[in-house]
Design a protein around this motif. Structure first.
Motif, PDB file in Angstrom:
ATOM      1  N   MET A 289      28.785  48.693 -42.345  1.00 23.63           N
ATOM      2  CA  MET A 289      29.931  47.952 -41.823  1.00 23.63           C
ATOM      3  C   MET A 289      29.667  46.449 -41.838  1.00 23.63           C
ATOM      4  O   MET A 289      28.568  45.987 -41.488  1.00 23.63           O
ATOM      5  CB  MET A 289      30.244  48.397 -40.391  1.00 23.63           C
ATOM      6  N   SER A 290      30.680  45.683 -42.256  1.00 21.99           N
ATOM      7  CA  SER A 290      30.570  44.226 -42.240  1.00 21.99           C
ATOM      8  C   SER A 290      31.107  43.686 -40.920  1.00 21.99           C
ATOM      9  O   SER A 290      31.628  44.428 -40.088  1.00 21.99           O
ATOM     10  CB  SER A 290      31.375  43.631 -43.402  1.00 21.99           C
ATOM     11  N   ARG A 291      31.018  42.386 -40.746  1.00 25.06           N
ATOM     12  CA  ARG A 291      31.729  41.744 -39.641  1.00 25.06           C
ATOM     13  C   ARG A 291      33.137  41.389 -40.128  1.00 25.06           C
ATOM     14  O   ARG A 291      33.492  41.599 -41.287  1.00 25.06           O
ATOM     15  CB  ARG A 291      30.987  40.504 -39.164  1.00 25.06           C
ATOM     16  N   ASP A 292      33.958  40.842 -39.243  1.00 26.18           N
ATOM     17  CA  ASP A 292      35.330  40.490 -39.595  1.00 26.18           C
ATOM     18  C   ASP A 292      35.370  39.324 -40.575  1.00 26.18           C
ATOM     19  O   ASP A 292      34.545  38.397 -40.513  1.00 26.18           O
ATOM     20  CB  ASP A 292      36.119  40.102 -38.345  1.00 26.18           C
ATOM     21  N   ILE A 293      36.355  39.357 -41.469  1.00 25.07           N
ATOM     22  CA  ILE A 293      36.622  38.217 -42.352  1.00 25.07           C
ATOM     23  C   ILE A 293      36.980  37.012 -41.489  1.00 25.07           C
ATOM     24  O   ILE A 293      37.784  37.109 -40.552  1.00 25.07           O
ATOM     25  CB  ILE A 293      37.769  38.566 -43.319  1.00 25.07           C
ATOM     26  N   ASP A 294      36.388  35.870 -41.792  1.00 27.00           N
ATOM     27  CA  ASP A 294      36.490  34.702 -40.914  1.00 27.00           C
ATOM     28  C   ASP A 294      37.930  34.345 -40.549  1.00 27.00           C
ATOM     29  O   ASP A 294      38.245  34.109 -39.385  1.00 27.00           O
ATOM     30  CB  ASP A 294      35.817  33.491 -41.584  1.00 27.00           C
ATOM     31  N   GLY A 295      38.809  34.301 -41.536  1.00 22.13           N
ATOM     32  CA  GLY A 295      40.168  33.845 -41.267  1.00 22.13           C
ATOM     33  C   GLY A 295      41.058  34.842 -40.563  1.00 22.13           C
ATOM     34  O   GLY A 295      42.234  34.558 -40.323  1.00 22.13           O
ATOM     35  N   THR A 296      40.493  36.014 -40.203  1.00 21.44           N
ATOM     36  CA  THR A 296      41.304  37.032 -39.527  1.00 21.44           C
ATOM     37  C   THR A 296      40.941  37.225 -38.069  1.00 21.44           C
ATOM     38  O   THR A 296      41.661  37.917 -37.340  1.00 21.44           O
ATOM     39  CB  THR A 296      41.159  38.391 -40.241  1.00 21.44           C
ATOM     40  N   ILE A 297      39.840  36.645 -37.628  1.00 18.62           N
ATOM     41  CA  ILE A 297      39.342  36.906 -36.276  1.00 18.62           C
ATOM     42  C   ILE A 297      40.360  36.455 -35.232  1.00 18.62           C
ATOM     43  O   ILE A 297      40.766  35.284 -35.194  1.00 18.62           O
ATOM     44  CB  ILE A 297      37.986  36.214 -36.048  1.00 18.62           C
ATOM     45  N   ASP A 298      40.794  37.415 -34.399  1.00 19.61           N
ATOM     46  CA  ASP A 298      41.784  37.173 -33.341  1.00 19.61           C
ATOM     47  C   ASP A 298      43.027  36.477 -33.884  1.00 19.61           C
ATOM     48  O   ASP A 298      43.595  35.590 -33.235  1.00 19.61           O
ATOM     49  CB  ASP A 298      41.166  36.362 -32.203  1.00 19.61           C
ATOM     50  N   GLY A 299      43.440  36.901 -35.057  1.00 21.27           N
ATOM     51  CA  GLY A 299      44.612  36.296 -35.700  1.00 21.27           C
ATOM     52  C   GLY A 299      45.907  37.044 -35.462  1.00 21.27           C
ATOM     53  O   GLY A 299      46.829  36.948 -36.264  1.00 21.27           O
ATOM     54  N   GLY A 300      45.990  37.782 -34.367  1.00 20.21           N
ATOM     55  CA  GLY A 300      47.154  38.608 -34.079  1.00 20.21           C
ATOM     56  C   GLY A 300      46.767  40.073 -34.154  1.00 20.21           C
ATOM     57  O   GLY A 300      45.628  40.419 -34.496  1.00 20.21           O
ATOM     58  N   GLN A 301      47.713  40.945 -33.838  1.00 23.73           N
ATOM     59  CA  GLN A 301      47.415  42.368 -33.891  1.00 23.73           C
ATOM     60  C   GLN A 301      47.745  42.907 -35.285  1.00 23.73           C
ATOM     61  O   GLN A 301      48.894  43.120 -35.631  1.00 23.73           O
ATOM     62  CB  GLN A 301      48.215  43.153 -32.839  1.00 23.73           C
ATOM     63  N   PHE A 302      46.707  43.132 -36.081  1.00 21.05           N
ATOM     64  CA  PHE A 302      46.904  43.646 -37.434  1.00 21.05           C
ATOM     65  C   PHE A 302      47.198  45.143 -37.379  1.00 21.05           C
ATOM     66  O   PHE A 302      46.471  45.908 -36.737  1.00 21.05           O
ATOM     67  CB  PHE A 302      45.669  43.366 -38.293  1.00 21.05           C
ATOM     68  N   LEU A 303      48.259  45.571 -38.066  1.00 20.40           N
ATOM     69  CA  LEU A 303      48.751  46.940 -37.953  1.00 20.40           C
ATOM     70  C   LEU A 303      48.664  47.739 -39.245  1.00 20.40           C
ATOM     71  O   LEU A 303      48.652  48.973 -39.197  1.00 20.40           O
ATOM     72  CB  LEU A 303      50.227  46.930 -37.509  1.00 20.40           C
TER      73      LEU A 303
END
Length: 589
Positions: A289-303
């Motif tokens: 498992m990777s960590r989160d892509i930088d530009g997506t961290i806490d960027g809203g609720q991805f569905l």
């Protein structure tokens, strides 16, 4: 003296009896109204609300009258008798409630109500020995304490229950049901290289990411071998693709919540679970498992997430959508690094907004709607927190493969605005008319909408739509829709699936159905509906009926016709799950 007291308080005593009689009458009327509501619309939630109101009136009313008259000498005779009769109604109501919950297959709720009743009755023998001052009040508290301990523990239990065989017109086979709650995603790929499609599923409640492996034709009707390749809090959606370019399939996961600052914290983002070689596909430890892509961290609720090659550079990109208020996830595409050595470096992936202000980006589909050589995106933005006056069926026009304009917001076209679509209503893009210009299809509670592509789709108001009435058995909250040829007559058929309404999906509703048209014109609205599966009959609250989520069409058993693979996000009673990932065996060919 006693005769004088009886004479003095006789009329007063009769009025107390009358007050208690009227109170009990109101309670009985409320319960009857609740039962009538249940019989006619099968929404157990309404019955429970009415029952709670009735019990509250009974308890509060009885105690209030007792307190009001307790200073009178009559309290030892009239009030005690009348109050005892009123309190008898409490276990009677609970027994009626339990019968109703058994009828609604709310087994866990029935057990809980039985425990409350047991606690209430046990109080009559336990609390007097404890020399507690307020006996009746303590019995109620005793029962509520038992309820508070037992009820939450139901969600900690894991298991599965058998769905109704009588509900199945097409044979339904379980692919995976580990007892996890809220299976939210479904995406196919031949992960282990055996020539059969495998599937990835994420379970939102437990956060588990599962890969289900096709077992081969000899065992295809049995449970499929499955492994958990990762655990991610609030995993909302997942997809399969070779995202690092090493020739093996990986999993991309969209996760998180729109409520930030919670404890424990639930962060939002998009990450990868890098897959091993096909030979090691079933080796759990080989997935990383990777960590989160930088530009997506806490960027809203991805569905919702899908792999899609966007800019023509040969690297598989990602398109992800979601909701949220601060920030809003909107609709984005995430550009993969061109250099193979950078693919597993999540800081190298670049995020571009297709529409940063989209209220909800769920269930989108790809097709070249304007026939200019690139894919466009269609979706419906209806969702729980989308304002009703903003619920729209829309499509986004691709600016052109590999052009700089792709990294800017895409042009949005609104086809239709209405409040009639259920939350996260899905669309299907399919060329029904054979002119190479795909139509857009969507379900409402009562109709199938077909939006005819005018061959110049960029012109507003140029689309025409046809409303195909659904049969009464299929009129209910709806979400998944798909097109395929189920009976091998070379004409496209429509598949529709329902979702529960406040937890209820009755047995007389077609939770899964397919439609075929007569003649040569699919826009003639001359469609016939066939049932694939009836509803499970669950009525809501602690036992939610079916909530079909994603669906894929493929010939699972290789017998020459299209079968149906689908995940059912909800069909459970507390922690016991009736179905998660299944496939329906096509009997038509």
């Amino acid at each position: 003296m006693t005769d004088q007291m009886k004479s003095k308080f006789g009329p007063f005593q009769n009025s107390i009896y009358l007050i208690f009689f009227l109170l009990d009458l109101v309670i009985v009327i409320l319960i009857v109204i609740g039962l009538i509501q249940l019989a006619f619309d099968l929404f157990l939630l309404k019955y429970i609300i009415i029952s709670v109101i009735a019990i509250a009136i009974l308890i509060v009313g009885t105690i209030s009258i007792f307190i009001f008259y307790r200073k009178n000498e009559l309290k030892l005779i009239a009030i005690r008798r009348a109050k005892s009769i009123s309190f008898i109604l409490i276990p009677v109501i609970i027994i009626i409630f339990s019968i109703v919950t058994i009828f609604g297959r709310q087994y866990a709720l029935t057990v809980v109500m039985g425990i409350i009743l047991l606690g209430f009755l046990a109080g009559y023998t336990i609390t007097p020995r404890l020399n507690i001052k307020y006996q009746r009040f303590s019995r109620v508290i005793f029962a509520l304490i038992v309820f508070a301990i037992i009820a939450p523990s139901g969600f900690l239990v894991r298991g599965n229950l058998d769905p109704r065989t009588a509900a199945q017109v097409w044979n339904m086979h379980q692919i995976d049901n580990p007892g996890f709650i809220l299976s939210n995603g479904l995406d196919p790929a031949d992960v282990n290289g055996d020539g059969f499609e495998d599937y990835v599923t994420n379970y939102e409640w437990d956060g588990t990411i599962r890969v289900e492996f096709h077992p081969g034709l000899a065992h295809v009707t049995e449970r499929w071998p499955a492994i958990t390749v990762g655990v991610i809090a609030n995993a909302e959606s997942s997809c399969v693709g070779d995202f690092d370019g090493d020739g093996n399939f990986d999993v991309a996961v969209a996760h998180g919540s729109e409520i930030f600052g919670s404890f424990p914290p639930v962060h939002a983002g998009v990450l990868f679970i890098w897959g091993p070689s096909s030979e090691s596909g079933m080796n759990v430890s080989a997935w990383q498992m990777s960590r989160d892509i930088d530009g997506t961290i806490d960027g809203g609720q991805f569905l919702y997430i899908r792999g899609q090659e966007v800019n023509g550079d040969g690297a598989l990109d990602i398109i992800v959508g979601g909701r949220g208020l601060n920030p809003r996830a909107g609709l984005k595409w995430i550009e993969a690094p061109v250099n193979l050595l950078d693919r597993r470096n999540v800081s190298k992936w670049q995020v571009h907004n297709i529409d940063a202000n989209l209220a909800s980006g769920h269930g989108f589909e790809f097709a070249d709607l304007d026939q200019d050589g690139d894919f466009d995106i269609g979706l419906c933005n209806a969702d729980w927190d989308t304002p009703q006056n903003q619920e729209q069926l829309i499509w986004f026009e691709n600016p052109g493969t590999g052009t700089p304009a792709q990294k800017n917001p895409w042009l949005k076209h609104t086809l239709y605005q209405s409040t009639e679509f259920y939350s996260k209503a899905q669309v299907e893009l399919y060329d029904l008319t054979g002119d190479n210009y795909p139509e857009i299809l969507i379900q409402s509670d009562n109709h199938i909408y077909i939006f005819k592509n005018p061959q110049n789709p960029q012109i507003n108001n140029s689309w025409t739509f046809i409303k195909i009435p659904k049969i009464p058995e299929a009129c209910w909250n709806s979400r998944p829709i798909e097109v395929g040829d189920f009976n091998n007559d070379t004409k496209p058929d429509i598949l529709g699936m329902l979702v529960h309404h406040d937890g209820a999906l009755p047995t007389d509703k077609a939770s899964v159905f397919w439609m075929e048209y007569a003649g040569s014109d699919p826009l003639s609205a001359n469609w016939t509906t066939h049932i694939i599966k009836w509803g499970e009959g669950l009525l809501g609250v602690t036992a939610n009926g079916e909530k079909w989520d994603q669906v894929k069409l493929e010939d699972v058993d290789r017998d020459g016709d299209l079968d149906i693979v689908a995940n059912c996000e909800e069909c459970h009673t507390l922690g016991f799950v009736y179905m998660s990932v299944v496939w329906f065996e096509n009997p038509l060919v």
